[in-house]
Design an enzyme around this catalytic site. Structure first.
Site, PDB file in Angstrom:
ATOM      1  N   CYS A   1      -3.665   5.135  20.063  1.00  0.00           N
ATOM      2  CA  CYS A   1      -2.857   5.035  21.290  1.00  0.00           C
ATOM      3  C   CYS A   1      -1.617   5.924  21.191  1.00  0.00           C
ATOM      4  O   CYS A   1      -0.950   5.954  20.152  1.00  0.00           O
ATOM      5  CB  CYS A   1      -2.440   3.578  21.480  1.00  0.00           C
ATOM      6  SG  CYS A   1      -1.243   3.308  22.801  1.00  0.00           S
TER       7      CYS A   1
ATOM      8  N   HIS B   1       1.475  -4.777   6.339  1.00  0.00           N
ATOM      9  CA  HIS B   1       0.424  -4.632   7.364  1.00  0.00           C
ATOM     10  C   HIS B   1      -0.955  -5.027   6.818  1.00  0.00           C
ATOM     11  O   HIS B   1      -1.939  -4.923   7.520  1.00  0.00           O
ATOM     12  CB  HIS B   1       0.406  -3.207   7.909  1.00  0.00           C
ATOM     13  CG  HIS B   1       0.136  -2.177   6.857  1.00  0.00           C
ATOM     14  ND1 HIS B   1       1.136  -1.602   6.113  1.00  0.00           N
ATOM     15  CD2 HIS B   1      -1.017  -1.652   6.406  1.00  0.00           C
ATOM     16  CE1 HIS B   1       0.612  -0.775   5.259  1.00  0.00           C
ATOM     17  NE2 HIS B   1      -0.686  -0.785   5.389  1.00  0.00           N
TER      18      HIS B   1
ATOM     19  N   CYS C   1      -3.228   4.602  28.126  1.00  0.00           N
ATOM     20  CA  CYS C   1      -3.046   6.036  27.889  1.00  0.00           C
ATOM     21  C   CYS C   1      -4.405   6.713  27.688  1.00  0.00           C
ATOM     22  O   CYS C   1      -5.455   6.069  27.646  1.00  0.00           O
ATOM     23  CB  CYS C   1      -2.153   6.267  26.675  1.00  0.00           C
ATOM     24  SG  CYS C   1      -2.962   5.915  25.116  1.00  0.00           S
TER      25      CYS C   1
ATOM     26  N   CYS D   1      -6.384   5.362  24.655  1.00  0.00           N
ATOM     27  CA  CYS D   1      -6.917   4.019  24.922  1.00  0.00           C
ATOM     28  C   CYS D   1      -8.115   4.115  25.864  1.00  0.00           C
ATOM     29  O   CYS D   1      -9.135   3.453  25.650  1.00  0.00           O
ATOM     30  CB  CYS D   1      -5.837   3.124  25.516  1.00  0.00           C
ATOM     31  SG  CYS D   1      -4.629   2.550  24.291  1.00  0.00           S
TER      32      CYS D   1
ATOM     33  N   THR E   1       1.483   3.413   2.242  1.00  0.00           N
ATOM     34  CA  THR E   1       2.397   3.517   3.385  1.00  0.00           C
ATOM     35  C   THR E   1       3.699   2.773   3.075  1.00  0.00           C
ATOM     36  O   THR E   1       4.792   3.248   3.385  1.00  0.00           O
ATOM     37  CB  THR E   1       1.737   2.923   4.648  1.00  0.00           C
ATOM     38  OG1 THR E   1       0.513   3.618   4.876  1.00  0.00           O
ATOM     39  CG2 THR E   1       2.631   3.063   5.858  1.00  0.00           C
TER      40      THR E   1
ATOM     41  N   HIS F   1       5.861   4.788   0.969  1.00  0.00           N
ATOM     42  CA  HIS F   1       6.580   5.792   1.772  1.00  0.00           C
ATOM     43  C   HIS F   1       7.797   5.152   2.439  1.00  0.00           C
ATOM     44  O   HIS F   1       8.881   5.733   2.463  1.00  0.00           O
ATOM     45  CB  HIS F   1       5.660   6.393   2.841  1.00  0.00           C
ATOM     46  CG  HIS F   1       4.745   7.467   2.326  1.00  0.00           C
ATOM     47  ND1 HIS F   1       5.211   8.690   1.904  1.00  0.00           N
ATOM     48  CD2 HIS F   1       3.409   7.495   2.165  1.00  0.00           C
ATOM     49  CE1 HIS F   1       4.191   9.428   1.506  1.00  0.00           C
ATOM     50  NE2 HIS F   1       3.076   8.726   1.643  1.00  0.00           N
TER      51      HIS F   1
ATOM     52  N   CYS G   1       0.820  -1.218   0.000  1.00  0.00           N
ATOM     53  CA  CYS G   1       0.000   0.000   0.000  1.00  0.00           C
ATOM     54  C   CYS G   1       0.842   1.252   0.000  1.00  0.00           C
ATOM     55  O   CYS G   1       2.069   1.198  -0.018  1.00  0.00           O
ATOM     56  CB  CYS G   1      -1.007  -0.037   1.127  1.00  0.00           C
ATOM     57  SG  CYS G   1      -0.604   0.941   2.546  1.00  0.00           S
TER      58      CYS G   1
HETATM   59 ZN   LIG Z   1      -2.107   0.037   4.054  1.00  0.00          ZN
HETATM   60 ZN   LIG Z   2      -2.588   3.644  24.668  1.00  0.00          ZN
END
Ligand SMILES: [Zn+2]
Ligand SMILES: [Zn+2]
Length: 337
Positions: free
Chosen positions: A103, A60, A92, A95, A39, A42, A37
């Site tokens: 997150c 991913h 956090c 979350c 990303t 990149h 993809c």
């Molecule tokens: Zn992707």
């Molecule tokens: Zn988190």
């Protein structure tokens, strides 16, 4: 087992490495398909060297089969699964707000941590989702980008009869358009690549090509009032400059593309029309569940988006071709050959 390794800008190598041993709560997947993809492009260009380690394993958008699963995980060997490629802290502010996919300590598998470009992959069983047998292997690899699209459309609250303009008709833009159409919206996609325009048209989507001005088009289309929702998916500065000019009073601008550099945006229209602008990134669990439902039920046609599959050893070449802006929509790496 074989794996592909990122060795720095413009260089992937393929080699042998020991099969990973799953840790506590982890399943071992036999990886079947991994989508390439934007990303990843990149990463290939070195733009994410601050996140991707040298020798890192990317990927991913993964579909695979469970080889081993921990007891009590609900998964067993042979299950067909996709991977929600996120590692979150669970503690956090994000979350605790219910935005765990944002997150503050977020790590993305295939970017910050090892991803799917390896024959076997040890992943937390909690990050797996089952894929129905009705969905083919190639198409299952499109669930991740489809989950991006269901998230983006949900966040922009696209509804029946909305006029929706999508800047950028790559895989994510096309999927946003298809999900919006499934919601009953009227959709037009702005794209410059001739090959992608043909695929979009074959999917029955209306398009604005390179010979037309999208702002003029949006005005004509809506009788001068502007569209209800505009998605910026292209990552092109010209689209960022135009996107606030095409939206109606109280309309919505959704920024989906990664703009790595600051770009000019017409904030006068933000003010004058009281627009709502938001970012849309990644996905929540419900977006995955909807993506699986839409793809497996044939409600959103993902098959026409697959340009071709390549073996792991051709990753470098596949990246170069994708970057060349040629006749490519979605390229999948087939780990089984
Ligand atoms: Zn992707
Ligand atoms: Zn988190």
């Amino acid at each position: 087992m074989r794996a592909a390794f990122y060795q720095g800008a413009r260089t992937f190598t393929t080699g042998d490495v020991a099969t990973p041993t799953p840790g506590p709560g982890q399943a071992l997947l036999r990886v079947k398909r991994v989508g390439i993809c934007g990303t990843d492009l990149h990463i290939f260009q070195g733009h994410l060297d601050h996140r991707v380690p040298k020798g890192g394993i990317i990927g991913h958008e993964t579909f695979g089969e469970v080889a081993e699963a921990p007891a009590g995980s609900g998964f067993t060997a042979g299950d067909r699964v996709v991977v929600e490629p996120l590692q979150l802290c669970g503690r956090c502010r994000a979350c605790r707000m219910g935005a765990s996919y944002l997150c503050y300590g977020l790590k993305v598998l295939g970017v910050d941590l090892p991803g799917g470009m390896q024959e076997y992959w040890a992943v937390d069983a909690a990050r797996l989702l089952r894929v129905p047998d009705t969905l083919g292997d190639d198409h299952a690899a499109l669930i991740e980008p489809l989950a991006v699209a269901t998230h983006d459309v949900r966040r922009a609250a696209v509804k029946r009869d909305d006029a929706v303009l999508v800047f950028g008709g790559g895989p994510i833009g096309a999927l946003i358009a298809l999900v919006s159409r499934q919601r009953g919206a009227r959709v037009v996609v702005v794209e410059v690549n001739r090959h992608r325009l043909e695929i979009l048209k074959a999917l029955g989507l209306e398009t604005v090509g390179p010979d037309r001005d999208p702002v003029k088009f949006a005005n004509e289309w809506t009788g001068g009032t502007g569209v209800d929702v505009a998605f910026e998916v292209s990552g092109h500065p010209a689209a960022a400059r135009a996107v606030t000019d095409v939206v109606r009073v109280w309309g919505t601008v959704s920024i989906v593309a990664i703009h790595a550099e600051p770009v000019p945006v017409n904030l006068y229209q933000m003010f004058a029309r009281e627009l709502n602008m938001h970012g849309a990134r990644l996905y929540a669990r419900e977006d995955w569940e909807e993506a699986i439902r839409l793809a497996a039920g044939g409600i959103v046609p993902v098959a026409p988006l697959v340009s071709r599959t390549i073996p792991l050893e051709a990753l470098q070449q596949g990246m170069e071709e994708a970057l060349g802006g040629g006749p490519v929509m979605k390229v999948l790496v087939d780990l089984t050959v």
